[in-house]
Scaffold this motif. Structure first.
Motif, PDB file in Angstrom:
ATOM      1  N   THR A  88       0.840  -1.211   0.000  1.00  0.00           N
ATOM      2  CA  THR A  88       0.000   0.000   0.000  1.00  0.00           C
ATOM      3  C   THR A  88       0.869   1.253   0.000  1.00  0.00           C
ATOM      4  O   THR A  88       0.545   2.234  -0.681  1.00  0.00           O
ATOM      5  CB  THR A  88      -0.955   0.001   1.211  1.00  0.00           C
ATOM      6  OG1 THR A  88      -1.596  -1.269   1.299  1.00  0.00           O
ATOM      7  CG2 THR A  88      -2.022   1.072   1.076  1.00  0.00           C
ATOM      8  N   ASP A 116      -6.618  -0.008   3.860  1.00  0.00           N
ATOM      9  CA  ASP A 116      -5.794   0.279   2.678  1.00  0.00           C
ATOM     10  C   ASP A 116      -6.596   1.037   1.620  1.00  0.00           C
ATOM     11  O   ASP A 116      -6.076   1.942   0.963  1.00  0.00           O
ATOM     12  CB  ASP A 116      -5.234  -1.023   2.086  1.00  0.00           C
ATOM     13  CG  ASP A 116      -4.184  -1.653   2.990  1.00  0.00           C
ATOM     14  OD1 ASP A 116      -3.897  -1.073   4.062  1.00  0.00           O
ATOM     15  OD2 ASP A 116      -3.648  -2.715   2.635  1.00  0.00           O
ATOM     16  N   GLU A 161      -3.889  -4.773  -5.412  1.00  0.00           N
ATOM     17  CA  GLU A 161      -3.134  -5.184  -4.216  1.00  0.00           C
ATOM     18  C   GLU A 161      -3.775  -6.446  -3.672  1.00  0.00           C
ATOM     19  O   GLU A 161      -4.914  -6.440  -3.203  1.00  0.00           O
ATOM     20  CB  GLU A 161      -3.113  -4.094  -3.129  1.00  0.00           C
ATOM     21  CG  GLU A 161      -2.402  -4.616  -1.876  1.00  0.00           C
ATOM     22  CD  GLU A 161      -2.197  -3.621  -0.755  1.00  0.00           C
ATOM     23  OE1 GLU A 161      -2.322  -2.399  -0.989  1.00  0.00           O
ATOM     24  OE2 GLU A 161      -1.907  -4.076   0.377  1.00  0.00           O
TER      25      GLU A 161
END
Ligand SMILES: Nc1nc2c(ncn2[C@@H]2O[C@H](COP(=O)(O)OP(=O)(O)OP(=O)(O)O)[C@@H](O)[C@H]2O)c(=O)[nH]1
Ligand SMILES: [Mg+2]
Length: 260
Positions: A88, A116, A161
């Motif tokens: 992140t 995040d 991610e």
């Protein structure tokens, strides 16, 4: 029915709340897709068959995702690593420094919390959170639905991610163009040998937190040699999401990918 992956509303709903049964990895998938199996009746061959089915279904959906991304001209990276290696932080810095030149969107995969996603949203880039519950990785089905949130005709790059986990995300193609594995110097130089699938399946490796090297017994060259032993083609750069060292080289990679 979903036109992209063929799932019905129930499966889509299940997907949002998947892996909430508290059982092991294989078993979750069995409950999702094969409700008739009980935990006790599972044989090794049943487990292998189910795993093969899951992976081949995932590969089909990943191919459809990739076809969509190619058609829309979107460059897609899947960021994978153990928890806390700096995924992140790297994305935040990248969005802040390149977000005005490149039209990004981000998918944030996390078991729990929107921490995040909130960090990425603060950079001004569109972000879609996927909470996997007890699930330990994103899959192509999740990504297929997550991208419905974005205006794909006005995107240059999608950054995914993945859930922090150096094992399972290695097996699941999301339709990305490259997996990028992030390893931080605090994790120890032997991780490429201990978790080889992840390094083997990644085209790029970012060795993060190099600002901490002076305080650690970490041999960066030995680490890179181990990564290349697992994957001779892996491209590696040293970076620090904190100090900014190496980020320009990372941006050059990104720019190269956008010009494919
Ligand atoms: N010193 C230093 N700290 C860093 C660097 N990059 C990230 N961190 C710190 O490492 C911690 C974890 O960073 P994150 O970016 O949240 O890591 P992550 O990989 O996204 O973590 P998960 O999403 O939980 O898997 C935070 O405290 C960051 O400030 C770096 O380059 N140097
Ligand atoms: Mg993170």
């Amino acid at each position: 029915m979903c036109t992209q992956c063929g799932c019905g509303p129930e499966e889509q709903h299940d997907h949002e709340h998947r892996h909430d049964h508290g059982a092991d990895h294989v078993h979750h998938h069995v409950h999702e897709h094969h409700h008739e199996h009980s935990e006790k009746s599972m044989t090794t061959s049943t487990i292998l068959t189910v795993e093969t089915d899951i992976l081949s279904k995932n590969n089909r959906l990943a191919a459809a995702n990739r076809e969509l991304f190619n058609r829309k001209g979107i460059f897609v990276l899947n960021l994978v690593s153990s928890p806390g290696s700096g995924k992140t932080s790297i994305l935040e810095r990248t969005m802040l420094e390149l977000g005005k030149k490149i039209r990004f969107a981000v998918i944030e995969g996390d078991q729990q919390t929107d921490n995040d996603a909130v960090r990425i949203a603060a950079t001004g880039v569109p972000v879609k959170l996927v909470n996997t519950g007890a699930g330990c990785h994103l899959d192509a089905h999740m990504v297929c639905h997550a991208v419905e949130e974005f205006d794909l005709d006005h995107l240059d790059a999608l950054m995914i991610e993945n859930v922090g986990n150096l094992v399972c995300p290695a097996s699941f193609d999301l339709g990305e163009h490259h997996k990028v594995v992030i390893l931080s110097v605090t994790e120890g130089e032997d991780k490429p040998l201990k978790y080889p699938a992840m390094f083997h399946n990644s085209d790029f490796m970012l060795l993060n937190k190099i600002d901490l090297i002076p305080y650690l017994d970490f041999d960066a060259e030995k680490c890179k040699e181990m990564a290349r032993r697992v994957n001779p083609h892996i491209k590696i750069i040293d970076i620090s999401a904190k100090s900014g060292e190496g980020m320009v080289e990372w941006y050059a990679w990104l720019a190269g990918g956008l010009q494919r």
